[in-house]
Write a protein that holds these residues in place. Structure first.
Motif, PDB file in Angstrom:
ATOM      1  N   TYR A  60      10.804 -73.203 -33.154  1.00  0.00           N
ATOM      2  CA  TYR A  60      11.900 -73.875 -33.861  1.00  0.00           C
ATOM      3  C   TYR A  60      12.578 -72.839 -34.746  1.00  0.00           C
ATOM      4  CZ  TYR A  60      14.372 -77.266 -36.799  1.00  0.00           C
ATOM      5  OH  TYR A  60      15.334 -77.978 -37.464  1.00  0.00           O
ATOM      6  N   TYR A  61      13.901 -72.735 -34.631  1.00  0.00           N
ATOM      7  CA  TYR A  61      14.652 -71.732 -35.399  1.00  0.00           C
ATOM      8  C   TYR A  61      15.151 -72.357 -36.689  1.00  0.00           C
ATOM      9  CZ  TYR A  61      14.724 -68.297 -31.594  1.00  0.00           C
ATOM     10  OH  TYR A  61      14.365 -67.372 -30.643  1.00  0.00           O
ATOM     11  N   LEU A  62      14.847 -71.675 -37.766  1.00  0.00           N
ATOM     12  CA  LEU A  62      15.223 -72.208 -39.076  1.00  0.00           C
ATOM     13  C   LEU A  62      16.018 -71.121 -39.811  1.00  0.00           C
ATOM     14  CD1 LEU A  62      12.492 -74.171 -40.994  1.00  0.00           C
ATOM     15  CD2 LEU A  62      14.577 -73.356 -42.045  1.00  0.00           C
ATOM     16  N   ASN A  63      17.303 -71.358 -39.956  1.00  0.00           N
ATOM     17  CA  ASN A  63      18.161 -70.369 -40.617  1.00  0.00           C
ATOM     18  C   ASN A  63      18.330 -70.813 -42.068  1.00  0.00           C
ATOM     19  OD1 ASN A  63      19.616 -70.626 -37.510  1.00  0.00           O
ATOM     20  ND2 ASN A  63      18.834 -68.666 -38.209  1.00  0.00           N
ATOM     21  N   TYR A  64      17.607 -70.140 -42.976  1.00  0.00           N
ATOM     22  CA  TYR A  64      17.499 -70.632 -44.358  1.00  0.00           C
ATOM     23  C   TYR A  64      18.791 -70.458 -45.157  1.00  0.00           C
ATOM     24  CZ  TYR A  64      16.545 -65.679 -45.129  1.00  0.00           C
ATOM     25  OH  TYR A  64      16.635 -64.316 -45.138  1.00  0.00           O
ATOM     26  N   THR A  65      19.622 -69.509 -44.782  1.00  0.00           N
ATOM     27  CA  THR A  65      20.931 -69.365 -45.428  1.00  0.00           C
ATOM     28  C   THR A  65      21.900 -68.684 -44.474  1.00  0.00           C
ATOM     29  OG1 THR A  65      22.109 -68.525 -47.386  1.00  0.00           O
ATOM     30  CG2 THR A  65      20.425 -67.088 -46.477  1.00  0.00           C
ATOM     31  N   ASN A  66      23.192 -69.024 -44.623  1.00  0.00           N
ATOM     32  CA  ASN A  66      24.196 -68.268 -43.856  1.00  0.00           C
ATOM     33  C   ASN A  66      25.000 -67.354 -44.788  1.00  0.00           C
ATOM     34  OD1 ASN A  66      25.754 -70.189 -45.159  1.00  0.00           O
ATOM     35  ND2 ASN A  66      26.814 -70.896 -43.314  1.00  0.00           N
ATOM     36  N   ILE A  67      24.600 -67.312 -46.058  1.00  0.00           N
ATOM     37  CA  ILE A  67      25.284 -66.424 -47.013  1.00  0.00           C
ATOM     38  C   ILE A  67      24.785 -64.999 -46.788  1.00  0.00           C
ATOM     39  CG2 ILE A  67      25.513 -65.848 -49.477  1.00  0.00           C
ATOM     40  CD1 ILE A  67      25.295 -68.905 -49.992  1.00  0.00           C
ATOM     41  N   CYS A  68      25.726 -64.074 -46.663  1.00  0.00           N
ATOM     42  CA  CYS A  68      25.313 -62.722 -46.317  1.00  0.00           C
ATOM     43  C   CYS A  68      26.163 -61.683 -47.033  1.00  0.00           C
ATOM     44  CB  CYS A  68      25.399 -62.514 -44.809  1.00  0.00           C
ATOM     45  SG  CYS A  68      24.634 -60.957 -44.300  1.00  0.00           S
ATOM     46  N   ALA A  69      25.475 -60.714 -47.627  1.00  0.00           N
ATOM     47  CA  ALA A  69      26.166 -59.624 -48.321  1.00  0.00           C
ATOM     48  C   ALA A  69      26.807 -58.657 -47.334  1.00  0.00           C
ATOM     49  CB  ALA A  69      25.166 -58.876 -49.201  1.00  0.00           C
ATOM     50  N   ALA A  70      26.346 -58.675 -46.090  1.00  0.00           N
ATOM     51  CA  ALA A  70      26.937 -57.798 -45.067  1.00  0.00           C
ATOM     52  C   ALA A  70      28.102 -58.531 -44.386  1.00  0.00           C
ATOM     53  CB  ALA A  70      25.874 -57.413 -44.053  1.00  0.00           C
ATOM     54  N   SER A  71      28.866 -57.792 -43.606  1.00  0.00           N
ATOM     55  CA  SER A  71      30.010 -58.386 -42.887  1.00  0.00           C
ATOM     56  C   SER A  71      30.089 -57.725 -41.509  1.00  0.00           C
ATOM     57  CB  SER A  71      31.317 -58.123 -43.634  1.00  0.00           C
ATOM     58  OG  SER A  71      31.214 -58.485 -44.983  1.00  0.00           O
ATOM     59  N   CYS A  72      29.102 -57.985 -40.688  1.00  0.00           N
ATOM     60  CA  CYS A  72      29.036 -57.276 -39.412  1.00  0.00           C
ATOM     61  C   CYS A  72      30.123 -57.770 -38.457  1.00  0.00           C
ATOM     62  CB  CYS A  72      27.665 -57.462 -38.775  1.00  0.00           C
ATOM     63  SG  CYS A  72      26.338 -56.794 -39.808  1.00  0.00           S
ATOM     64  N   GLN A  73      30.736 -56.817 -37.800  1.00  0.00           N
ATOM     65  CA  GLN A  73      31.820 -57.114 -36.848  1.00  0.00           C
ATOM     66  C   GLN A  73      31.325 -57.956 -35.671  1.00  0.00           C
ATOM     67  OE1 GLN A  73      34.263 -55.978 -38.774  1.00  0.00           O
ATOM     68  NE2 GLN A  73      35.264 -54.687 -37.244  1.00  0.00           N
ATOM     69  N   CYS A  75      29.193 -60.437 -35.776  1.00  0.00           N
ATOM     70  CA  CYS A  75      28.525 -61.667 -36.209  1.00  0.00           C
ATOM     71  C   CYS A  75      29.500 -62.821 -36.427  1.00  0.00           C
ATOM     72  CB  CYS A  75      27.775 -61.382 -37.505  1.00  0.00           C
ATOM     73  SG  CYS A  75      26.877 -62.795 -38.150  1.00  0.00           S
ATOM     74  N   ALA A  76      29.160 -63.997 -35.886  1.00  0.00           N
ATOM     75  CA  ALA A  76      29.974 -65.188 -36.099  1.00  0.00           C
ATOM     76  C   ALA A  76      29.291 -66.155 -37.060  1.00  0.00           C
ATOM     77  CB  ALA A  76      30.206 -65.883 -34.755  1.00  0.00           C
ATOM     78  N   PHE A  77      28.139 -65.758 -37.580  1.00  0.00           N
ATOM     79  CA  PHE A  77      27.284 -66.679 -38.336  1.00  0.00           C
ATOM     80  C   PHE A  77      27.499 -66.607 -39.847  1.00  0.00           C
ATOM     81  CE2 PHE A  77      23.103 -67.101 -40.535  1.00  0.00           C
ATOM     82  CZ  PHE A  77      22.905 -68.459 -40.345  1.00  0.00           C
ATOM     83  N   TYR A  78      27.774 -65.438 -40.369  1.00  0.00           N
ATOM     84  CA  TYR A  78      27.704 -65.258 -41.820  1.00  0.00           C
ATOM     85  C   TYR A  78      28.868 -65.928 -42.571  1.00  0.00           C
ATOM     86  CZ  TYR A  78      31.345 -61.598 -41.836  1.00  0.00           C
ATOM     87  OH  TYR A  78      32.525 -60.917 -41.717  1.00  0.00           O
ATOM     88  N   ARG A  79      28.590 -66.282 -43.824  1.00  0.00           N
ATOM     89  CA  ARG A  79      29.605 -66.813 -44.734  1.00  0.00           C
ATOM     90  C   ARG A  79      29.442 -66.132 -46.081  1.00  0.00           C
ATOM     91  NH1 ARG A  79      30.742 -68.373 -40.516  1.00  0.00           N
ATOM     92  NH2 ARG A  79      31.339 -70.457 -39.784  1.00  0.00           N
ATOM     93  N   LYS A  80      30.472 -66.200 -46.898  1.00  0.00           N
ATOM     94  CA  LYS A  80      30.384 -65.700 -48.270  1.00  0.00           C
ATOM     95  C   LYS A  80      30.120 -66.896 -49.191  1.00  0.00           C
ATOM     96  CE  LYS A  80      30.907 -61.526 -46.942  1.00  0.00           C
ATOM     97  NZ  LYS A  80      29.725 -60.639 -46.967  1.00  0.00           N
TER      98      LYS A  80
END
Ligand code: SF4
Length: 366
Positions: A60-73, A75-80
């Motif tokens: 089972y995949y558990l993504n604990y946060t989508n907040i990310c200090a990085a901004s990878c080209q 990636c469609a997942f991250y948010r500020k």
């Protein structure tokens, strides 16, 4: 490219004779060998090393946060933090998800990853693992990629080893292999922004192995990488595994384009062709051979039908159920399955499904 009737290259003959392939051999194979011969050799070697079983895990995949200090080209997942759909799960929410995963979906493994949250301390992760283990002592917590561990060590001003030791004491059992992307610096710098270097990823994985935390390893392909980047990446993983034996499997991850910056800026306009994907799977098997026994086929990125073909091009593991996966979903890849469907997909290609745990021990289906 050579035709099906072409004689195998010396590199392919070396592989068939059980010799370790060099960097040059790998590049020659990826660039010049016929797909048919490459796949045939990889399938033959897979049979010798792994037999006819195809393994999968109920995870089972558990993504604990989508907040990310990085901004990878890539990636469609991250948010500020300011974004409306940014989230960080509380301990209670994580336990609720774990209950559903373990009690309803019968997952044996929680695969826990997230963005590089700049404000979460070590206590957040320790609290999460301790609460899960207090409620479900037998579930395997496979959490935090080497890239996340490296980031947490920087944010919390602890060494990588200190972070790993504390998290292991809190209940961490294994590491997922994400964040490796492609190690070569000049290519890596064009697709990731704010993530550890290839060397830092490898050093972090090595530290984990030293304290008994095993995990898988990955490579992201199908973006702007060169054949040399691919071979260099796989050989660096091979050499580390020869030293530590800490990797459970190698998972080549096909890049998914939708909603990424690479798509928005038209740097990449289409995803890699299936023929290239199969070459990568086959080459992985030939380069790793006995140094890393398992080559996994990530059906979410490849699609279920191509995943079945990839299992005939060197793959021996279908990764798993990946219930509730969000990262590839954000890049447009549907991800629903069941253990019964995975078994059916494996049987359909004439192989034997075996449910495994995180460490590739077979488990009885529940
Ligand atoms: S790939 Fe990982 S590190 Fe990079 S932006 Fe996405 S979540 Fe953040």
């Amino acid at each position: 490219m050579s035709s099906i009737l072409t004689k195998p290259t010396s590199a392919l003959e070396k592989a068939m004779n059980g010799e370790e392939l060099s960097f040059k051999d790998g590049v020659d194979l990826l660039k010049n060998e016929s797909l048919f011969l490459l796949g045939n050799a990889a399938n033959h070697i897979r049979k010798e090393i792994c037999g006819e079983n195809v393994t999968f895990v109920s995870s089972y995949y558990l993504n604990y946060t989508n907040i990310c200090a990085a901004s990878c080209q890539l990636c469609a997942f991250y948010r500020k933090e300011k974004d409306d759909d940014a989230y960080t799960l509380s301990n209670e929410q994580i336990i609720k998800r774990a209950e559903m995963a373990i009690e309803e979906l019968k997952a044996t493994e929680l695969h826990i990853v997230g963005g590089f949250h700049p404000k979460l301390g070590l206590e957040y992760y320790e609290g999460m693992f301790k609460s899960v283990k207090a409620r479900f002592p037998n579930v395997v917590i496979k959490a935090l990629t080497p890239a996340e561990i490296f980031f947490i060590s920087r944010v919390t001003k602890n060494s990588v080893r200190e972070v790993l030791v504390r998290l292991k004491e809190a209940g961490l059992d294994a590491l997922p292999g994400g964040g490796a992307e492609i190690f070569n610096k000049s290519t890596r710098d064009k697709i990731v922004l704010g993530k550890c270097s290839g060397e830092e990823w490898l050093n972090t994985a090595e530290e984990a192995h030293k304290i008994g935390l095993r995990g898988n390893c990955t490579m992201l392909f199908g973006h702007i990488e060169t054949p040399e980047d691919v071979v260099d990446h796989i050989i660096r993983l091979r050499e580390l595994n020869k030293k530590t034996g800490g990797f459970t499997t190698f998972i080549p991850l096909k890049f998914s384009l939708e909603n990424t910056q690479l798509e928005k800026e038209h740097i990449i306009t289409t995803e890699s062709p299936s023929t290239y994907d199969l070459r990568i799977i086959a080459l992985s098997r030939l380069l790793l051979a006995n140094a890393l026994q398992n080559v996994s086929v990530y059906w979410i990125a490849l699609g279920k039908k191509l995943a079945q073909v990839a299992l005939c091009y060197g793959g021996n593991d279908l990764v798993g159920t990946a219930f509730s996966e969000e990262i590839f979903k954000a890049a447009g890849k549907p991800n629903h399955t069941t253990t019964d469907e995975l078994k059916f997909l494996i049987k359909e290609i004439g192989r034997q499904p075996v449910q495994r745990d995180t460490f590739f021990k077979s488990v009885k289906s529940r």
